[in-house]
Design a protein around this motif. Structure first.
Motif, mmCIF file in Angstrom:
data_model
loop_
_atom_site.group_PDB
_atom_site.id
_atom_site.type_symbol
_atom_site.label_atom_id
_atom_site.label_comp_id
_atom_site.label_asym_id
_atom_site.label_seq_id
_atom_site.Cartn_x
_atom_site.Cartn_y
_atom_site.Cartn_z
ATOM 1 N N VAL A 68 122.664 -54.176 12.530
ATOM 2 C CA VAL A 68 122.108 -53.952 11.195
ATOM 3 C C VAL A 68 123.152 -54.312 10.145
ATOM 4 O O VAL A 68 124.347 -54.385 10.430
ATOM 5 N N THR A 70 124.509 -52.740 7.798
ATOM 6 C CA THR A 70 125.549 -51.742 7.519
ATOM 7 C C THR A 70 126.638 -51.723 8.592
ATOM 8 O O THR A 70 127.606 -50.974 8.466
ATOM 9 N N SER A 111 118.858 -47.066 8.740
ATOM 10 C CA SER A 111 118.799 -48.500 9.032
ATOM 11 C C SER A 111 118.430 -48.757 10.485
ATOM 12 O O SER A 111 117.836 -49.797 10.804
ATOM 13 N N TYR A 112 118.803 -47.845 11.404
ATOM 14 C CA TYR A 112 118.419 -48.004 12.806
ATOM 15 C C TYR A 112 116.897 -47.976 12.948
ATOM 16 O O TYR A 112 116.290 -48.816 13.612
ATOM 17 N N ALA A 114 114.687 -48.368 10.563
ATOM 18 C CA ALA A 114 114.069 -49.462 9.822
ATOM 19 C C ALA A 114 114.097 -50.761 10.616
ATOM 20 O O ALA A 114 113.222 -51.617 10.446
ATOM 21 N N SER A 115 115.110 -50.911 11.491
ATOM 22 C CA SER A 115 115.212 -52.114 12.315
ATOM 23 C C SER A 115 114.353 -52.037 13.568
ATOM 24 O O SER A 115 114.346 -52.977 14.363
#
Length: 581
Positions: A68, A70, A111-112, A114-115
Motif C-alpha cells: 500500500v 503508506t 489502507s489494508y 481499502a486495498s
C-alpha cells in the motif's frame, strides 16, 4: 500432486534466493528483491520486509512488493505493539491473521482494508538471536496461509538473517581494518614525536633554570609559552597513541564506585550548573582492571562530549554494573571482546559495564557510524580535535574491553565502557603504596638510551637530582661497563685487604629505554641485570607500547616511565622504584 508441486515451487524459489544472497554484495539489494520472490512463490498480493531502526522505536520498510502507498520502500513506521509490524516484533514468533476484518490483537490500518487485504502471515527476522525485523506476506483471500507457507517464510527469514549477519560482520571487519591502518600510521608518528618532545621539553626545563634566562625581562615568558605548546603536543601525541592502542598502560584494580563518585564531585564544580549529575552504581559492583589515569581521562572525554550535547542543561548519569562471565554475554558483544583478546576464550573472564548517559541532542546514524574515527568531529573549527571518542575506543580495546554507543536524535546518547574484572588476588589501586620523599644524594644510576639527544636530557635531569650517572648508548655497552666496574672495584678491595667482590661498584638502579636499536632490547637487559645483579633496581622508559613484544607487557615486573617526561616525573618514578620493597 498439488502439495508436491507446491513444495517443489517453494524449493526452487529458496534456491534462487540462496543464490541471490551468496552472489550479491549488497544486502539492501537482497532486501529489495526478496518481497517479489516471496509473493511469486506463495502466490499472494503483497509482501514486505521491515527492519528495526537503530533506536528500536521505529521500523523501516526495507523492501516491498504490491504494498500500500503508506508502506513504500524507505517509509518509517512507529514500532508500537498495536501496529502490525510492532505486534510481530513484540511476539518474537510467527503471527497468522485469518481475516483482517475480525482482527482484535492490534489496530489494522484502514489502507489494508481499502486495498482488499483479508489475511496475512508474518515471521520475525533474527540476527545472532536478536529480532531485527519482520517478513510479512498478505493476501486478499481469507484464511490463505497454512503450515507450508509458514515453513517457507521461516526459511526465507533464516536466509535473510544470515545475509544481514554476514553484511554486518564484513562491515565491522572493514571498519576495523581502516582503524588499524590509521592506528599504525599515527602510532609510528607518535613514537618519533615522543622522543622529539622529550628533548624539547627537557631542554626548555633546563633553560628555565638558567640565571641568564631568569634575569631577562622577556625570556621566561617565551620559554613558558614554548613549554605550554610542547605540553599540548605531548597531549595530542598521547591521544594518537591511545587511539592506535600503542600507549603504555599500567593496569591495576580500580574501585568503580569510588572513581565515579570522585569524578562526579569534580564535574559538579566545573560543568554548567544546569547539568544535573548523578551516580548509579549497582550494589556489589566489582572492580575493573584498567589503567587508572587513562580510565578517568576516558570518562572525562565522554562527559565533555555529553556537556556539549546539552547546551541548555540536562541529566548526566554515570552508572556501573557487573555483566557476568564472557560466556553469558550477548553473542555480538562476546565476539567483539574475543576479537580484541583471544586469551579470554580460555578462561572464565568476567566483565563490568560503565555507562555515561546524557539527555542531549543525540546523534543521527551517519554521525554515530563515524563517532570513533580519528579527527572526525561535528564541532565548530577550533572547538575539538576529533580525537575524543577515538582515544576512548583505543583505550577500551587495548584494555581488552569494548566501547559501545547507543544514541537517538532528540533523546540523548549512552556510551558504555565494557572492561574486564581483575584477578581475585589483584590489589585495588587505592591499596598500592605511593613513593614519598626525595632521592638519596649520590644515588648511582646506569642510564641506557640509544637516542643521543634524549640521553643527554635524561643525564642532565639525573645530575640535577644529585645522582651519579653512567650513561650508555646500548645494552651491550651497559653490560660491558658493568663488568669493567665490577673488576676494577674487586681489584681495589683486594688491595685494601678486604674480600674482593666488586659489589661496591654495582649501580643502585638501571634506567633503560625499551627499544635500543638493533641490539639487545631493554627488557632483555633488565632480565640479565635482575639475574646477575639482583640488588639493582630497574626502571624502564617507553613512549610506545609496540616497543614491547606481544605478551611481554602484562608480565613485566618493572616500573615504566612514559615519554615524554619532566624532571619531576623522573624523580618521582625513581623514588618509587628505590622505595619499593
Amino acid at each position: 500432486m498439488r502439495q508436491a508441486l507446491q513444495r517443489a515451487r517453494y524449493s526452487e524459489h529458496l534456491a534462487a534466493l540462496g543464490k541471490l544472497v551468496v552472489d550479491s554484495g549488497d544486502p539492501q539489494d537482497v532486501l529489495r528483491q526478496v518481497p517479489a520472490i516471496v509473493a511469486q512463490a506463495v502466490e499472494v498480493d503483497q509482501a514486505v520486509v521491515y527492519l528495526l531502526a537503530p533506536g528500536k522505536a521505529t521500523v523501516t520498510v526495507a523492501g516491498g512488493f504490491g504494498v500500500v502507498a503508506t508502506e513504500s520502500i524507505g517509509t518509517t513506521l512507529p514500532n508500537l505493539p498495536d501496529t502490525p509490524a510492532g505486534f510481530v516484533l513484540a511476539q518474537s514468533g510467527p503471527v497468522i491473521v485469518t481475516d483482517y476484518r475480525e482482527e482484535r490483537r492490534f489496530d489494522v490500518p484502514p489502507s489494508y482494508l481499502a486495498s482488499g487485504l483479508r489475511s496475512a502471515l508474518s515471521v520475525p527476522l533474527s540476527d545472532r538471536g536478536q529480532v531485527v525485523g519482520a517478513l510479512a506476506a498478505r493476501s486478499s483471500t481469507p484464511q490463505r496461509f497454512g503450515d507450508p507457507e509458514l515453513r517457507f517464510l521461516e526459511s526465507v527469514a533464516n536466509l535473510l538473517g544470515t545475509c544481514l549477519q554476514r553484511a554486518q560482520t564484513e562491515e565491522a571487519l572493514r571498519h576495523s581494518q581502516q582503524l588499524e591502518a590509521v592506528g599504525q600510521l599515527t602510532g609510528g608518528i607518535a613514537h618519533d614525536f615522543n622522543n622529539l618532545l622529550t628533548v624539547i621539553q627537557g631542554n626548555l626545563q633546563v633553560m628555565a633554570d638558567l640565571p641568564a634566562v631568569a634575569g631577562d625581562a622577556v625570556a621566561p615568558s617565551m620559554v613558558a609559552a614554548a613549554t605550554r605548546a610542547s605540553r599540548r603536543g605531548a597531549e595530542l601525541t598521547s591521544k594518537l597513541l591511545a587511539f592506535s592502542r600503542r600507549q603504555v598502560l599500567q593496569p591495576s584494580s580500580i574501585d568503580v564506585c569510588e572513581l565515579l563518585h570522585s569524578l562526579a564531585d569534580m564535574l559538579r564544580r566545573t560543568l554548567d550548573q544546569r547539568i544535573r549529575i548523578r551516580v548509579e552504581v549497582a550494589d556489589g559492583c566489582p572492580d575493573v582492571m584498567a589503567d587508572a589515569s587513562q580510565l578517568e581521562s576516558a570518562l572525562l572525554n565522554i562527559a565533555i562530549n555529553a556537556r556539549d550535547a546539552m547546551p541548555g542543561g540536562g541529566d548526566l548519569v554515570f552508572a556501573a554494573q557487573a555483566l557476568g562471565a564472557l560466556k553469558d554475554l550477548p553473542p555480538d558483544l562476546r565476539e567483539s571482546l574475543l576479537a580484541g583478546d583471544r586469551s579470554a576464550a580460555s578462561g572464565d573472564v568476567h566483565y563490568v559495564r560503565l555507562t555515561v548517559r546524557d539527555t542531549g541532542t543525540g546523534m543521527p546514524d551517519e554521525v554515530k557510524e563515524r563517532a570513533f574515527e580519528p579527527f572526525f568531529t561535528t564541532k565548530q573549527a577550533g572547538r575539538g580535535t576529533g580525537l575524543g571518542l577515538s582515544t576512548v575506543y583505543g583505550f577500551a580495546r587495548q584494555s581488552r574491553g569494548q566501547l559501545l554507543i547507543d544514541s537517538v536524535v532528540g533523546q540523548g546518547t549512552t556510551i558504555s565502557l565494557v572492561l574486564p574484572q581483575p584477578p581475585v588476588e589483584m590489589k585495588s589501586v587505592s591499596e598500592v603504596p605511593s613513593a614519598n620523599g626525595a632521592l638519596a644524594p649520590g644515588l648511582r644510576v646506569m642510564l641506557v638510551e640509544d637516542d643521543a639527544a634524549v640521553r643527554a636530557v635524561a643525564r642532565r635531569f639525573l645530575t640535577d637530582l644529585g645522582c651519579v650517572v653512567t650513561a650508555c648508548a646500548s645494552a651491550e655497552e651497559a653490560l660491558r661497563r658493568l663488568d669493567e666496574m665490577t673488576t676494577a672495584a674487586a681489584a681495589m678491595e683486594a688491595a685494601a685487604g678486604t674480600q674482593p667482590t666488586g659489589a661496591s661498584a654495582v649501580p643502585d638502579c638501571l634506567i633503560s629505554d625499551v627499544a635500543l636499536g638493533a641490539g639487545m632490547r631493554g627488557t632483555e637487559l633488565a632480565e640479565r641485570i635482575q639475574l646477575e645483579r639482583p640488588q639493582m633496581r630497574i626502571l624502564l622508559m617507553s613512549g610506545y607500547s609496540s616497543e614491547l613484544q606481544e605478551g611481554e607487557a602484562p608480565a613485566l615486573p618493572w616500573d615504566f616511565l612514559p615519554k615524554p617526561y619532566t624532571r619531576d616525573q623522573l624523580s618521582d618514578a625513581l623514588a618509587r622504584v628505590m622505595s619499593a620493597a
